[in-house]
Design an enzyme around this catalytic site. Structure first.
Site, mmCIF file in Angstrom:
data_model
loop_
_atom_site.group_PDB
_atom_site.id
_atom_site.type_symbol
_atom_site.label_atom_id
_atom_site.label_comp_id
_atom_site.label_asym_id
_atom_site.label_seq_id
_atom_site.Cartn_x
_atom_site.Cartn_y
_atom_site.Cartn_z
ATOM 1 N N HIS A 146 4.596 -4.828 -1.048
ATOM 2 C CA HIS A 146 3.416 -3.402 -0.426
ATOM 3 C C HIS A 146 2.205 -3.847 -1.099
ATOM 4 O O HIS A 146 1.121 -3.977 -0.784
ATOM 5 C CB HIS A 146 4.049 -2.322 -1.457
ATOM 6 C CG HIS A 146 3.284 -1.008 -2.018
ATOM 7 N ND1 HIS A 146 3.680 0.169 -1.332
ATOM 8 C CD2 HIS A 146 2.591 -0.792 -3.279
ATOM 9 C CE1 HIS A 146 2.949 0.757 -1.472
ATOM 10 N NE2 HIS A 146 2.086 0.368 -2.538
ATOM 11 N N GLU A 147 1.877 -4.547 -2.492
ATOM 12 C CA GLU A 147 1.018 -4.685 -3.247
ATOM 13 C C GLU A 147 -0.263 -5.589 -2.125
ATOM 14 O O GLU A 147 -1.791 -5.289 -1.763
ATOM 15 C CB GLU A 147 1.369 -4.994 -4.137
ATOM 16 C CG GLU A 147 1.860 -4.418 -5.396
ATOM 17 C CD GLU A 147 0.519 -3.034 -5.541
ATOM 18 O OE1 GLU A 147 -0.261 -2.997 -5.720
ATOM 19 O OE2 GLU A 147 0.986 -2.108 -6.211
ATOM 20 N N HIS A 150 -2.057 -3.864 0.997
ATOM 21 C CA HIS A 150 -3.274 -3.184 0.212
ATOM 22 C C HIS A 150 -4.755 -4.845 0.730
ATOM 23 O O HIS A 150 -6.027 -4.093 1.257
ATOM 24 C CB HIS A 150 -3.712 -3.161 -0.562
ATOM 25 C CG HIS A 150 -2.644 -1.622 -1.021
ATOM 26 N ND1 HIS A 150 -2.489 -0.623 -0.481
ATOM 27 C CD2 HIS A 150 -1.528 -1.267 -2.022
ATOM 28 C CE1 HIS A 150 -1.986 0.405 -1.038
ATOM 29 N NE2 HIS A 150 -1.496 -0.189 -2.180
ATOM 30 N N GLU A 220 -1.072 4.853 0.938
ATOM 31 C CA GLU A 220 0.351 4.164 0.026
ATOM 32 C C GLU A 220 1.521 4.849 0.717
ATOM 33 O O GLU A 220 2.263 3.273 0.980
ATOM 34 C CB GLU A 220 0.445 4.722 -1.395
ATOM 35 C CG GLU A 220 -0.356 4.887 -2.509
ATOM 36 C CD GLU A 220 -0.721 3.101 -2.973
ATOM 37 O OE1 GLU A 220 0.454 2.718 -2.739
ATOM 38 O OE2 GLU A 220 -1.520 2.794 -3.549
#
Length: 304
Positions: A146-147, A150, A220
């Site tokens: 997920h991170e 970004h 997100e």
């Protein structure tokens, strides 16, 4: 270009790209208007305005990753110091076909993680000790995926630049107050400045805040989807989300208050109270929205 994507195996998100480009355009337009108003009102201080505006932008853009890491207590660690975290980062980077970022740990019981950096070369991914202690390996990989999405989608730098204008608006008011321009005077320009600068700064702050919040909530959801598709395990990410959010209630209020100002960076927001205004203006979608999306992805991946 802010809206461009890095070449990785993360699923592209045209909706995110469109929103980033639109946000950057609106923020850029707002920035030009803001500086233009300041130059028109503060004619005698135009050089100071340009120096401060330009200097702060450069500092925010080039050093945002270091500022964020320092503010959240992140310290870089070697593979020997944090083999589990480095292993998770290595596996996700191999899956995504992207260079490995710097790896850091923040000594905090708040279970969370964040990524920062203006591009893949300057990227840093950080997990708290509280997160590492609570998550299983597959759950940790979901959070790291997920991170890193970004970073791959470049929305980290867009959020950094977008949030800068609101910070600048507040700082310019302080500069105006302490430069003596707010003192009583018969000068017409000073009288106009007394009325115009606070109003314009407030308007700029509110508009930039709303723009960044709208982008942040979408990014997100985009990161959740990209991580689930990359790893092929949306259930692991859903489990991590549920566990992290559930554990927040057990964290001391003092620790949550320290983490709350950085919610826009965190994997999951930290709130110091149930009545917190931050819940209404959260940078993240609700847990229900995130789990619902991951459930739909599970169904998609389960189709023949």
């Amino acid at each position: 270009m802010p809206g461009s994507r890095s070449r990785s195996r993360y699923a592209p998100d045209r909706g995110l790209t469109t929103r980033m480009v639109t946000t950057m355009f609106m923020i850029g337009l707002l920035y030009v208007v803001f500086v233009g108003v300041l130059l028109a009102v503060l004619r005698d201080s135009w050089f100071l305005v340009l120096v401060i505006a330009g200097g702060l932008f450069i500092v925010q853009f080039w050093f945002s990753d270091r500022i964020a890491a320092y503010s959240m207590g992140a310290r870089e660690v070697t593979p020997e110091q944090a083999p589990e975290l480095h292993g998770a980062v290595d596996r996700i980077c191999a899956l995504a076909d992207m260079p490995k970022p710097r790896v850091a740990i923040a000594d905090s019981d708040v279970p969370n993680a964040f990524a920062t950096g203006r591009n893949e070369k300057t990227a840093l991914v950080c997990a708290t000790t509280g997160l590492l202690r609570r998550l299983e390996p597959e759950e940790l990989e979901g959070v790291i995926a997920h991170e890193l999405s970004h970073v791959a989608h470049r929305d980290v730098v867009v959020m950094t630049v977008a949030s800068f204008l609101g910070v600048l608006a507040g700082l310019m008011v302080r500069v105006w107050l302490y430069s003596g321009l707010s003192r009583s005077s018969r000068d017409v320009n000073t009288a106009v400045a007394v009325l115009v600068i606070p109003l314009v700064s407030a308007a700029v702050y509110v508009i930039s805040f709303l723009l960044t919040r709208l982008l942040s909530r979408y990014r997100e959801l985009s990161a959740d989807r990209a991580a689930a598709l990359l790893t092929g395990r949306p259930s692991a990410l859903a489990s991590a989300l549920t566990k992290v959010t559930g554990q927040m209630a057990r964290i001391p209020t003092q620790d949550l208050r320290k983490a709350e100002p950085f919610n826009a960076f965190w994997f999951a927001p930290a709130f110091s109270s149930r009545e917190s205004l931050g819940r209404l203006l959260s940078s993240h979608p609700t847990l229900e929205q995130r789990l619902d999306q991951l459930g739909r992805i599970s169904l998609e991946l389960g189709r023949p």
